[in-house]
Design an enzyme around this catalytic site. Sequence first.
Site, PDB file in Angstrom:
ATOM      1  N   ARG A  15      53.382  40.602  44.224  1.00 19.05           N
ATOM      2  CA  ARG A  15      53.096  42.036  44.391  1.00 19.05           C
ATOM      3  C   ARG A  15      51.917  42.220  45.366  1.00 19.05           C
ATOM      4  O   ARG A  15      52.082  42.620  46.502  1.00 19.05           O
ATOM      5  CB  ARG A  15      52.787  42.681  43.028  1.00 19.05           C
ATOM      6  N   ASP A  16      50.713  41.875  44.931  1.00 20.37           N
ATOM      7  CA  ASP A  16      49.516  42.077  45.748  1.00 20.37           C
ATOM      8  C   ASP A  16      49.631  41.294  47.059  1.00 20.37           C
ATOM      9  O   ASP A  16      49.171  41.734  48.106  1.00 20.37           O
ATOM     10  CB  ASP A  16      48.290  41.607  44.949  1.00 20.37           C
ATOM     11  N   HIS A 207      39.432  40.057  39.258  1.00 20.56           N
ATOM     12  CA  HIS A 207      40.363  39.942  40.392  1.00 20.56           C
ATOM     13  C   HIS A 207      39.532  39.868  41.671  1.00 20.56           C
ATOM     14  O   HIS A 207      38.924  40.848  42.076  1.00 20.56           O
ATOM     15  CB  HIS A 207      41.268  41.192  40.378  1.00 20.56           C
ATOM     16  N   HIS A 209      38.878  38.599  45.788  1.00 20.05           N
ATOM     17  CA  HIS A 209      39.407  38.228  47.108  1.00 20.05           C
ATOM     18  C   HIS A 209      38.425  37.238  47.726  1.00 20.05           C
ATOM     19  O   HIS A 209      37.247  37.222  47.371  1.00 20.05           O
ATOM     20  CB  HIS A 209      39.537  39.465  47.995  1.00 20.05           C
ATOM     21  N   CYS A 240      44.633  44.129  51.486  1.00 18.67           N
ATOM     22  CA  CYS A 240      44.792  45.499  50.991  1.00 18.67           C
ATOM     23  C   CYS A 240      44.917  46.426  52.189  1.00 18.67           C
ATOM     24  O   CYS A 240      44.040  46.451  53.038  1.00 18.67           O
ATOM     25  CB  CYS A 240      43.610  45.912  50.128  1.00 18.67           C
ATOM     26  N   ASN A 249      43.734  37.411  48.969  1.00 21.54           N
ATOM     27  CA  ASN A 249      43.395  37.278  47.561  1.00 21.54           C
ATOM     28  C   ASN A 249      42.918  35.849  47.356  1.00 21.54           C
ATOM     29  O   ASN A 249      43.282  34.942  48.111  1.00 21.54           O
ATOM     30  CB  ASN A 249      44.640  37.507  46.713  1.00 21.54           C
TER      31      ASN A 249
HETATM   32 MG    MG Z   1      44.091  41.851  45.484  1.00 22.65          MG
END
Ligand code: MG
Length: 310
Positions: A15-16, A207, A209, A240, A249
């Site tokens: 997803r990300d 979370h 990066h 992003c 990430n």
């Molecule tokens: Mg992310």
Amino acid sequence: MTLPPRVTIVEVGPRDGLQNVSLVPDTAAKVGFIDRLSDAGLPVVEVGAFVDPRRVPAMADTEAVVRAIAQRPGTRYTALVPNLRGLARAAGAGLREVSVFGAASDSFSRRNINQGIAESFLGFRAVIQEAAASGIRVRGYLSTSFGCPYEGDVPAERVAELTDELLQMGVFEVAISDTIGIAHPGQVWRTLDAVSSRVPFERVALHFHDTRGTGLANVLAGLQAGVTTFDASCGGLGGCPYAPGASGNLATEDLVYMLDGMGIDTGVSLQGLVEASTFMAPHVQGELPSRYLKAAQAATMRTRSERRDA
Ligand code: MG
């Protein structure tokens, strides 16, 4: 120093990692990637997003992806849902877990989802209530928790407040997220210190990066504070679209390599992750930023050329 014996890794690559790639992999490639991530033993895989396909075309096939993957017992599968329509699609696809995407800064929230924080939380409340009625668990993201591309600093107390609010609304976990990859360990400690006065760390995930090279150091800071759930993206896929310069990430391989070395159990196979990344690389931009992956591939090439020389 006491560190947790076991850590849960939430794999966000499908997803990300894929929502913003210029070359969007087809459904079969996504399914091949996710099946390899399941085989690698990941306990949680975020497989896509039930968002408006006109806004995020890369996620348009999430239903088809969910239907086609081989769901491994022991792995939880989840997807992002922005609203009730997204939740209905996720439920229709058979998912038992979803996540909502909030922000700790109002400007980012408005640019990312066209709603300020207060308005977005009202929408999340409806999603969480509807999900609960269908037995679906909801995770909450709190993006820009360590800094906003438009507002700059985000106060730790604000992050703590919003984390608390999301949990009180009924999410089972809040992923406190460094959307633009700006956090450093000192800030992680400060933020977690503020958060700890309001909520237990069992309900908190981090979370990170690796945009500025502090991803793993931030995980270590989180571990020292007592957090045991971390998001990562296989191969280091993704950035992003609304955060200028936010590339990468934290790579799942790099995270698992560090945790393995520290004797912290994840249940995840490093070799399995390398296989998933190696499978996915040609379907995206070709080269993935994970340092462990690059080292593993270099070692493989060296072995091959040694064999040729022999
Ligand atoms: Mg992310």
